[in-house]
Scaffold this active site. Structure first.
Site, PDB file in Angstrom:
ATOM      1  N   ASP A 140       3.831  -4.707  -7.466  1.00 55.32           N
ATOM      2  CA  ASP A 140       3.223  -3.473  -6.941  1.00 55.32           C
ATOM      3  C   ASP A 140       3.768  -2.234  -7.642  1.00 55.32           C
ATOM      4  O   ASP A 140       3.247  -1.134  -7.444  1.00 55.32           O
ATOM      5  CB  ASP A 140       3.455  -3.356  -5.426  1.00 55.32           C
ATOM      6  N   GLY A 147       7.531   6.922   6.275  1.00 49.85           N
ATOM      7  CA  GLY A 147       6.578   7.675   5.451  1.00 49.85           C
ATOM      8  C   GLY A 147       7.193   8.857   4.714  1.00 49.85           C
ATOM      9  O   GLY A 147       6.488   9.659   4.116  1.00 49.85           O
ATOM     10  N   ARG A 158       3.867   5.948   1.969  1.00 50.56           N
ATOM     11  CA  ARG A 158       4.341   7.329   2.147  1.00 50.56           C
ATOM     12  C   ARG A 158       3.711   8.265   1.128  1.00 50.56           C
ATOM     13  O   ARG A 158       4.281   9.303   0.800  1.00 50.56           O
ATOM     14  CB  ARG A 158       5.856   7.383   2.051  1.00 50.56           C
ATOM     15  N   GLY A 210       0.832  -1.211   0.000  1.00 53.40           N
ATOM     16  CA  GLY A 210       0.000   0.000   0.000  1.00 53.40           C
ATOM     17  C   GLY A 210       0.859   1.250   0.000  1.00 53.40           C
ATOM     18  O   GLY A 210       2.088   1.182   0.090  1.00 53.40           O
TER      19      GLY A 210
END
Ligand code: AMP
Ligand code: MG
Length: 479
Positions: free
Chosen positions: A246, A120, A92, A89
């Site tokens: 991803d 992040g 950041r 996911g």
């Protein structure tokens, strides 16, 4: 339109809550503007004067939220170096919403639900790299995300050393990844797989919307676009470096610029990512690993699309789609307008010759674009001109079948073979200056990125061979 008047929409938030997580802003300390990209601003109808609007820094820093925006992080999974990671996911990134078909996202804006143990944040260097390279890829005609601007700050982050944090505002027509589908597949949430597919069709394949067979056709177009994209990467000499699922765009875009490189001297097995010890994501492997990633996507889509039909399409990737796309790209680079069966062999011979010649990939094709039978200039740029000489003999024979004059071919090739690409040592110099508060080189490279095919005498020094000590060095993933 100025920044204050921006009105965003958030179609992604119409999906089920599991697809995203709303985020709170965690602004950087003492933010300042590093660069603003007027070409990207145009895409969202933002005035050029926004460059000096104090709201720009606030927008990038998350302290000004445009009307209609609702910051959120997207959830996804993915295969990283071949291993499935069920929980990735946007660790950041904050998505603000959509404007004029562009999804705006700040990268480096603080922790989200998906940050895992990381902070992040993003370093200035990796933010500048992404900002400049995405712009360069666009002007090279390669599908990519874009970037509106970049801010630096006094916020400290720890990487190999202590560094300052930055935020880059990225823009994409889609941020959905192969890994977004994998997330729902491995959780066996097939209804969500379905709603995600419908969302992707609306966002990136709208011409399929009323087609009964739209799910399968969407998959087929993802395969087509991916084949074209990878052929273009190979053609331009781009090594992405982290082709995890991803980091594969469902819209066939180049996304998530990390330890990428534009090849210096051509080296078929070049690995730009120094954490990639086995070369899974080497230049040579990119077409194969893209195929593997597509098979992972097909697996994830198998509950909602016929596996047999997807397999048939996947077979085409290797037998025709990718090889044909690649040959097309390369034939354009060498200025061939007629199609002959023997051209695939000529291209293969060229790749072998380039590998053996120790010659700068970009410089070779730019120099070849001026080739009129006199081989001196090509000999001059290669450490081993003998292999170049052998290939040119084949090329000369092939040119006999062409109808174009030398001048016609040359002017066409100069539009295919860039004079200016952003090599890592060039970006690195801009980073060093920027870390010291001098952003002039970033501006110069942004300009170069937008004019890859032009002759720019004042920037001639950016068109030469890479200094020996900087050639094809690897980069770390740390960013
Ligand atoms: P990448 O390969 O750089 O695209 O990142 C892989 C995953 O790690 C993504 O889910 C990122 O959001 C996450 N990530 C990378 N760096 C950080 C960071 N500094 N903080 C939080 N998440 C991160
Ligand atoms: Mg990523």
């Amino acid at each position: 339109m100025n920044i204050d008047n921006m009105i965003l929409q958030t179609p992604y938030l119409t999906l089920d809550e599991e697809f995203y997580n709303l985020t709170k802003s965690d602004p950087l300390e003492e933010p300042y503007l590093i660069s603003f990209n007027p070409n990207a601003a145009k895409l969202i109808n933002l005035d050029e004067e926004s460059a000096t609007d104090p709201l720009l820094v606030s927008l990038l820093n998350g302290t000004f939220i445009p009307k209609g925006a609702s910051p959120f992080a997207m959830c996804y999974a993915g295969h990283q170096f071949g291993h499935y990671n069920p929980w990735l996911g946007d660790g950041r990134a904050n998505n603000l919403g959509t404007l004029n078909g562009w999804n705006l996202q700040t990268k480096g804006s603080g922790e989200t639900l998906y940050s895992r143990s990381a902070d992040g944040r993003a370093a200035i260097r990796s933010s500048i790299r992404e900002y400049l390279m995405s712009e360069s890829m666009f002007h090279l005609g390669i599908a990519t995300t874009r970037a509106l601007g970049i801010i630096g700050s006094k916020t400290k982050i720890i990487r190999n050393t202590v560094e300052n944090a930055a935020v880059v505002m990225r823009m994409s027509t889609s941020w959905v990844r192969f890994g977004t589908f994998e997330y729902f597949y491995y959780r066996r949430e097939y209804d969500k797989l379905h709603s995600l597919a419908e969302y992707v069709i609306e966002e990136s394949y709208p011409h399929l919307q009323s087609d009964e067979d739209r799910l399968l056709k969407m998959f087929c177009e993802v395969v087509d676009r991916t084949a074209t994209l990878i052929a273009q990467w190979q053609g331009i000499g781009f090594n992405h470096g982290v082709m995890n699922t991803d980091n594969m765009s469902i819209a066939g875009l180049t996304i998530d610029y990390g330890p990428f490189a534009m090849m210096d001297d051509f080296n078929f097995g070049y690995i730009c990512n120094c954490s990639d010890t086995v070369g899974r994501y080497s230049y040579a492997e990119q077409p194969n690993v893209a195929y593997w990633n597509l098979t992972m996507l097909a697996k994830a889509l198998s509950p909602i699309i016929s596996k047999d039909k997807m397999d048939k399409k996947l077979e085409e990737y290797g037998t025709s789609l990718y090889p044909n796309a690649y040959i097309d790209v390369m034939c354009k680079k060498i200025g061939l307008t007629q199609k002959l069966d023997s051209d695939a062999q000529l291209v293969e011979d060229l790749i072998v010759a380039l590998h053996d010649a120790f010659v700068d990939y970009t410089l070779f094709f730019r120099t070849l674009s001026h080739y009129d039978g006199n081989r001196e200039d090509l000999y001059d740029i290669a450490m081993n001109p003998i292999v170049i000489d052998k290939w040119l003999a084949l090329y000369d024979k092939r040119l006999v079948f062409e109808e174009f004059t030398h001048e016609q071919r040359s002017s066409q090739m100069l539009q295919e073979n860039p004079k200016y690409v952003l090599k890592n040592h060039m970006i690195q110099e801009a980073i060093v200056l920027a870390e010291d508060g001098d952003f002039s080189r970033v501006e110069q490279l942004l300009y170069l990125a937008a004019h890859p095919y032009d002759e720019l005498p004042e920037f001639e020094h950016f068109a030469g061979d890479t200094p020996e000590e900087y050639k094809n060095i690897g980069l770390s993933c740390s960013s």
